[in-house]
Design an enzyme around this catalytic site. Sequence first.
Site, PDB file in Angstrom:
ATOM      1  N   SER A  74       4.960   6.452 -18.888  1.00 36.53           N
ATOM      2  CA  SER A  74       6.236   6.279 -18.194  1.00 36.53           C
ATOM      3  C   SER A  74       7.069   7.552 -18.352  1.00 36.53           C
ATOM      4  O   SER A  74       6.586   8.640 -18.056  1.00 36.53           O
ATOM      5  CB  SER A  74       6.954   5.033 -18.693  1.00 36.53           C
ATOM      6  N   ASP A 192       3.487  -1.361  -8.787  1.00 39.20           N
ATOM      7  CA  ASP A 192       4.607  -1.077  -9.682  1.00 39.20           C
ATOM      8  C   ASP A 192       5.914  -1.658  -9.141  1.00 39.20           C
ATOM      9  O   ASP A 192       6.316  -1.375  -8.008  1.00 39.20           O
ATOM     10  CB  ASP A 192       4.757   0.433  -9.863  1.00 39.20           C
ATOM     11  N   HIS A 248       3.722  -1.840 -13.683  1.00 41.88           N
ATOM     12  CA  HIS A 248       3.995  -0.667 -14.507  1.00 41.88           C
ATOM     13  C   HIS A 248       3.355  -0.784 -15.893  1.00 41.88           C
ATOM     14  O   HIS A 248       3.622  -1.735 -16.635  1.00 41.88           O
ATOM     15  CB  HIS A 248       5.503  -0.491 -14.635  1.00 41.88           C
TER      16      HIS A 248
END
Length: 265
Positions: A74, A192, A248
């Site tokens: 991330s 996502d 995600h």
Amino acid sequence: GDSCCNPVSMGYIKKLVESKIPGIYVLSLKIGNNLIQDMENSFFMNANDQVREVCSQLAKDPHLKGGYHAMGFSQGGQFLRAVAQRCPSPPMLNLISIGGQHQGVYGFPRCPGESSHLCDWIRRTLDLGAYTQAVQQHLVQAEYWHDPLREEEYRKSSIFLADINQERGINETYKKNLMALKKFVMVKFLNDTMVDPPISEWFGFYKPGQAKETIPLQETSLYTEDRLGLQQMDKAGKLLFLGVEGDHLHFTEEWFDTTLLPFLQ
């Protein structure tokens, strides 16, 4: 919202890599004196200071003096890219960005971490004043907030992302250092719901001036003007765009083993 050694996240990844590649040395970066500080700093410590701290840790680690592979999850993806651009010693060999937001985000639909009041506060702050000096200095997510409706303000006021993406001029050192990578691997999560827009994970973004239609990296001015050397890297086969089904940071151990571990050997 995470820490270096959480047994169900970064700590798990560290043990997984160590078990699959016997004898490998794995450093899971900690920003702060303990795990609580490490988690808090992921929200509130200036990203430039975090990068500076990581560069210092890497330079002092004798295991890494010959070079190392970097893997960021991330926001760690673009933070480690900043390390590659700013700190060439020791040399980063391969960079694996897993869900990293390289063109930033414009939206914060969900928040990693347990504290809902903290997430709500971050959303309100970003909506109200992402480009004020106080917020830029003290809220990490604001430092890669990229408002396509206010491009000029973003370029002028973003203290982190606009700098590493060469939005205010060309730093030839950044370009040279990034181009020294053997491979720059970008993983996008195809379902996502956290990163807005998800194409930022492949270095794409919204078309300037609106927030509906997105374009891939190859159609951005960053690429066509080759401000970071990404066009040259792409033509040399150094850029890899990988997609994985899931939301995600949702992936299987099998996918991780077969797809990413080869870049660490």
